[in-house]
Design a protein around this motif. Structure first.
Motif, PDB file in Angstrom:
ATOM      1  N   ASP A 210       0.815  29.812  13.261  1.00 14.03           N
ATOM      2  CA  ASP A 210       2.106  30.123  14.001  1.00 14.03           C
ATOM      3  C   ASP A 210       3.081  28.878  14.130  1.00 14.03           C
ATOM      4  O   ASP A 210       4.036  28.606  14.773  1.00 14.03           O
ATOM      5  N   VAL A 211       2.554  27.631  13.329  1.00 12.61           N
ATOM      6  CA  VAL A 211       3.265  26.433  13.170  1.00 12.61           C
ATOM      7  C   VAL A 211       4.376  26.715  11.927  1.00 12.61           C
ATOM      8  O   VAL A 211       3.797  26.842  11.051  1.00 12.61           O
ATOM      9  N   PRO A 212       5.520  26.397  12.129  1.00  7.28           N
ATOM     10  CA  PRO A 212       6.539  26.581  11.076  1.00  7.28           C
ATOM     11  C   PRO A 212       6.250  25.480  10.116  1.00  7.28           C
ATOM     12  O   PRO A 212       5.465  24.399  10.310  1.00  7.28           O
ATOM     13  N   PRO A 213       6.577  25.668   8.853  1.00  5.39           N
ATOM     14  CA  PRO A 213       6.352  24.508   7.666  1.00  5.39           C
ATOM     15  C   PRO A 213       7.267  23.206   8.137  1.00  5.39           C
ATOM     16  O   PRO A 213       8.325  23.342   9.051  1.00  5.39           O
ATOM     17  N   THR A 214       6.870  22.068   7.265  1.00  4.72           N
ATOM     18  CA  THR A 214       7.622  21.013   7.721  1.00  4.72           C
ATOM     19  C   THR A 214       8.877  21.011   6.954  1.00  4.72           C
ATOM     20  O   THR A 214       9.121  21.157   5.775  1.00  4.72           O
ATOM     21  N   PRO A 215       9.797  20.795   7.769  1.00  2.00           N
ATOM     22  CA  PRO A 215      11.420  20.752   6.987  1.00  2.00           C
ATOM     23  C   PRO A 215      11.367  19.562   6.229  1.00  2.00           C
ATOM     24  O   PRO A 215      10.888  18.487   6.495  1.00  2.00           O
ATOM     25  N   PRO A 216      11.989  19.780   5.159  1.00  2.00           N
ATOM     26  CA  PRO A 216      12.100  18.506   4.051  1.00  2.00           C
ATOM     27  C   PRO A 216      12.910  17.372   4.669  1.00  2.00           C
ATOM     28  O   PRO A 216      12.518  16.021   4.500  1.00  2.00           O
ATOM     29  N   ALA A 217      13.713  17.539   5.773  1.00  2.00           N
ATOM     30  CA  ALA A 217      14.397  16.437   6.456  1.00  2.00           C
ATOM     31  C   ALA A 217      13.380  15.593   7.239  1.00  2.00           C
ATOM     32  O   ALA A 217      13.758  14.560   7.272  1.00  2.00           O
TER      33      ALA A 217
ATOM     34  N   TYR B 152       6.487   7.800  -0.124  1.00  4.23           N
ATOM     35  CA  TYR B 152       6.740   8.959  -1.003  1.00  4.23           C
ATOM     36  C   TYR B 152       6.617  10.153  -0.207  1.00  4.23           C
ATOM     37  O   TYR B 152       6.042  10.292   0.871  1.00  4.23           O
ATOM     38  N   THR B 153       7.396  11.126  -0.756  1.00  3.81           N
ATOM     39  CA  THR B 153       7.158  12.584  -0.094  1.00  3.81           C
ATOM     40  C   THR B 153       6.366  13.555  -0.757  1.00  3.81           C
ATOM     41  O   THR B 153       6.551  13.344  -2.265  1.00  3.81           O
ATOM     42  N   GLY B 154       5.873  14.525  -0.217  1.00  4.05           N
ATOM     43  CA  GLY B 154       4.826  15.354  -1.030  1.00  4.05           C
ATOM     44  C   GLY B 154       5.178  16.825  -0.757  1.00  4.05           C
ATOM     45  O   GLY B 154       5.480  17.117   0.551  1.00  4.05           O
ATOM     46  N   ASN B 155       4.610  17.852  -1.387  1.00  6.27           N
ATOM     47  CA  ASN B 155       4.743  19.162  -1.230  1.00  6.27           C
ATOM     48  C   ASN B 155       6.272  19.607  -1.146  1.00  6.27           C
ATOM     49  O   ASN B 155       6.601  20.786  -0.684  1.00  6.27           O
ATOM     50  N   VAL B 156       7.082  18.938  -1.483  1.00  5.69           N
ATOM     51  CA  VAL B 156       8.723  19.373  -1.564  1.00  5.69           C
ATOM     52  C   VAL B 156       9.083  18.639  -2.783  1.00  5.69           C
ATOM     53  O   VAL B 156       8.774  17.931  -3.358  1.00  5.69           O
ATOM     54  N   HIS B 157      10.278  19.511  -3.165  1.00  2.82           N
ATOM     55  CA  HIS B 157      11.125  19.045  -4.143  1.00  2.82           C
ATOM     56  C   HIS B 157      12.054  17.798  -4.011  1.00  2.82           C
ATOM     57  O   HIS B 157      13.194  17.955  -3.273  1.00  2.82           O
ATOM     58  N   ASP B 158      11.708  16.600  -4.401  1.00  2.00           N
ATOM     59  CA  ASP B 158      12.342  15.443  -3.928  1.00  2.00           C
ATOM     60  C   ASP B 158      12.197  14.343  -4.959  1.00  2.00           C
ATOM     61  O   ASP B 158      11.371  13.414  -4.796  1.00  2.00           O
TER      62      ASP B 158
ATOM     63  N   VAL C  60       0.897  -1.278  -0.117  1.00  2.00           N
ATOM     64  CA  VAL C  60       0.029  -0.039  -0.189  1.00  2.00           C
ATOM     65  C   VAL C  60       0.903   1.454   0.018  1.00  2.00           C
ATOM     66  O   VAL C  60       1.710   1.643   0.941  1.00  2.00           O
ATOM     67  N   PRO C  61       0.670   2.245  -0.963  1.00  2.00           N
ATOM     68  CA  PRO C  61       1.538   3.260  -0.949  1.00  2.00           C
ATOM     69  C   PRO C  61       1.204   4.275   0.129  1.00  2.00           C
ATOM     70  O   PRO C  61       0.164   4.457   0.442  1.00  2.00           O
ATOM     71  N   LEU C  62       2.259   4.729   0.687  1.00  2.00           N
ATOM     72  CA  LEU C  62       2.032   5.825   1.865  1.00  2.00           C
ATOM     73  C   LEU C  62       2.863   7.018   1.602  1.00  2.00           C
ATOM     74  O   LEU C  62       4.048   7.028   1.111  1.00  2.00           O
ATOM     75  N   HIS C  63       1.992   8.301   1.470  1.00  2.00           N
ATOM     76  CA  HIS C  63       2.586   9.582   1.071  1.00  2.00           C
ATOM     77  C   HIS C  63       2.766  10.486   2.358  1.00  2.00           C
ATOM     78  O   HIS C  63       1.843  10.440   2.908  1.00  2.00           O
ATOM     79  N   PHE C  64       4.070  10.744   2.631  1.00  4.29           N
ATOM     80  CA  PHE C  64       4.182  11.958   3.605  1.00  4.29           C
ATOM     81  C   PHE C  64       4.276  13.171   2.852  1.00  4.29           C
ATOM     82  O   PHE C  64       5.072  13.590   2.255  1.00  4.29           O
ATOM     83  N   SER C  65       3.305  14.132   3.506  1.00  2.00           N
ATOM     84  CA  SER C  65       3.334  15.479   2.868  1.00  2.00           C
ATOM     85  C   SER C  65       3.779  16.471   3.805  1.00  2.00           C
ATOM     86  O   SER C  65       3.655  16.480   4.970  1.00  2.00           O
ATOM     87  N   ALA C  66       4.298  17.577   3.219  1.00  2.00           N
ATOM     88  CA  ALA C  66       4.624  18.748   4.061  1.00  2.00           C
ATOM     89  C   ALA C  66       3.579  19.798   4.323  1.00  2.00           C
ATOM     90  O   ALA C  66       2.728  20.230   3.671  1.00  2.00           O
ATOM     91  N   PHE C  67       3.472  20.060   5.608  1.00  2.00           N
ATOM     92  CA  PHE C  67       2.606  21.175   6.204  1.00  2.00           C
ATOM     93  C   PHE C  67       3.073  22.688   5.767  1.00  2.00           C
ATOM     94  O   PHE C  67       4.300  22.690   5.893  1.00  2.00           O
ATOM     95  N   HIS C  68       2.250  23.320   5.404  1.00  2.00           N
ATOM     96  CA  HIS C  68       2.448  24.848   5.484  1.00  2.00           C
ATOM     97  C   HIS C  68       1.612  25.562   6.342  1.00  2.00           C
ATOM     98  O   HIS C  68       0.151  25.015   6.426  1.00  2.00           O
TER      99      HIS C  68
END
Length: 376
Positions: free
Chosen positions: A269-276, A294-300, A254-262
């Motif tokens: 007041d919460v910072p964006p998700t660091p690519p790391a 997979y990673t999302g909302n970042v260039h990777d 099953v594919p799992l995508h981790f996506s970046a919060f903005h």
């Protein structure tokens, strides 16, 4: 644009029953809203009218767009194909971090700027060369009757259907709803009930129940997305627990995508998700035995690329929403070792170098005059 009154009038709802005290209970989602006359549910779009519940957004959309299927995100469902996307207004969750809050939290019906019948949606999707239609931007569970009618029209004309959803739906209603869907990306927003209660106004278990049922009791192609919010759901402990549950309960494929919060809506007041953080989450999930993370909302590029589970070859190389190379055959098989990728494949999409970019591509509905062809 305007549609005929028959398209946009309140539409009878399917999931409710009368209580002994005279109220009517909505049975569509686990909130089980209990309504007096003219009261709306927590989603805002389902309302008691007389002796039943009506859907106030049937045939009314917040806009129509063409997307790459990878934006849903679905990386194993006809990769590279075009999908016709739309949503309505309202939501049955109350996520403080909502990335589409202007649509999902709308209380202004005038914000529904376009309208279309199921047949008009199908005609427009086919005109633009789309392989599927996606119910997205807000949760299609709350406009189930509209989504199901559109899905029936899609299947009658050879189009696939996609639900982008939080999976917060009752056992009874999900049978009807997902029987019309070919694929679903389900937001698994976190892996603790505390997270769901504090930040979503909901509970975790109904979502897990939906996921297990989807994976083991239906033919729906399922992918998951978790938006990682710094300090809220991104600890190693929670990511390990989430990944292990997906592996054990849904399966390694099953594919799992981790996506970046903005920062958005009520969490500016919460910072964006660091690519790391996304790289770390992906490694944790791979170490737990998941094969497609997979990673999302970042260039990777590495985090966007689909690899063969047999020999490890990079089979579908993506850069944002551009497919740089596509090596699988119509059955999703690797040309080197013959291992078949999990998912749905065929002679669609995979246009190498066809970049959509980061923004949605709005389109107008092709109207259907009486007895005539569709017109733009």
């Amino acid at each position: 644009m305007n549609a005929s009154p028959a398209t946009t009038q309140n539409h009878p709802g399917l999931y409710w029953h009368r209580l002994d005290d005279g109220r009517i209970q909505c049975d569509l989602c686990p909130r089980f809203c209990k309504l007096h006359e003219d009261q709306r549910g927590a989603c805002f779009v389902r309302m008691r009218e007389g002796d039943g519940i009506v859907l106030t957004t049937y045939g009314r959309s917040s806009g129509f767009c063409i997307d790459p299927i990878e934006k849903k995100p679905l990386n194993h469902f006809y990769p590279g194909s075009k999908v016709f996307s739309f949503g309505t207004a309202g939501c049955n969750l109350a996520c403080k971090f909502c990335q589409n809050w202007d649509i999902s939290k709308s209380r202004d019906m005038d914000s529904l700027m376009d309208a279309a019948s199921p047949d008009e949606i199908v005609a427009t999707a086919k005109h633009w060369g789309c392989h599927s239609v996606a119910f997205t931007y807000n949760d299609p569970v709350i406009f189930a009757e509209y989504a199901m009618d559109v899905a029936d029209a899609c299947h009658a004309h050879g189009l696939q259907t996609v639900a982008v959803t939080a999976g917060y739906i009752t056992e009874f209603a999900r049978r009807d709803f997902f029987s019309r869907m070919d694929a679903a990306n389900v937001d698994l927003k976190g892996f603790t009930d505390d997270f769901y209660v504090r930040l979503c106004g909901a509970h975790l278990q109904p979502v897990l129940d939906t996921l297990v049922w989807l994976q083991h009791e239906t033919d729906v192609w399922v992918e998951l997305t978790t938006l990682l919010i710094p300090g809220q759901n991104d600890s190693d402990t929670e990511l390990q627990a989430l990944s292990k549950w997906v592996h054990d309960e849904l399966g390694a494929e099953v594919p799992l995508h981790f996506s970046a919060f903005h920062p958005d809506f009520k969490m500016t007041d919460v910072p964006p998700t660091p690519p790391a953080t996304l790289t770390r989450a992906r490694r944790i999930a791979l170490d737990a035995g998941l094969k497609h993370v997979y990673t999302g909302n970042v260039h990777d590029v590495e985090g966007d690329t689909t690899h063969c589970t047999g020999c490890g070859r990079a089979l579908i190389v993506r850069d944002w929403y551009e497919i740089r190379s596509y090596a699988v055959d119509a059955h999703g098989a690797c040309p080197d070792c013959g291992t078949k990728l999990a998912g749905r494949y065929g002679a669609v999409g995979a246009a190498v170098g066809d970049a959509f970019g980061a923004r949605r591509i709005p389109v107008a509905i092709h109207r259907q005059p009486m007895g005539g062809r569709t017109t733009p």
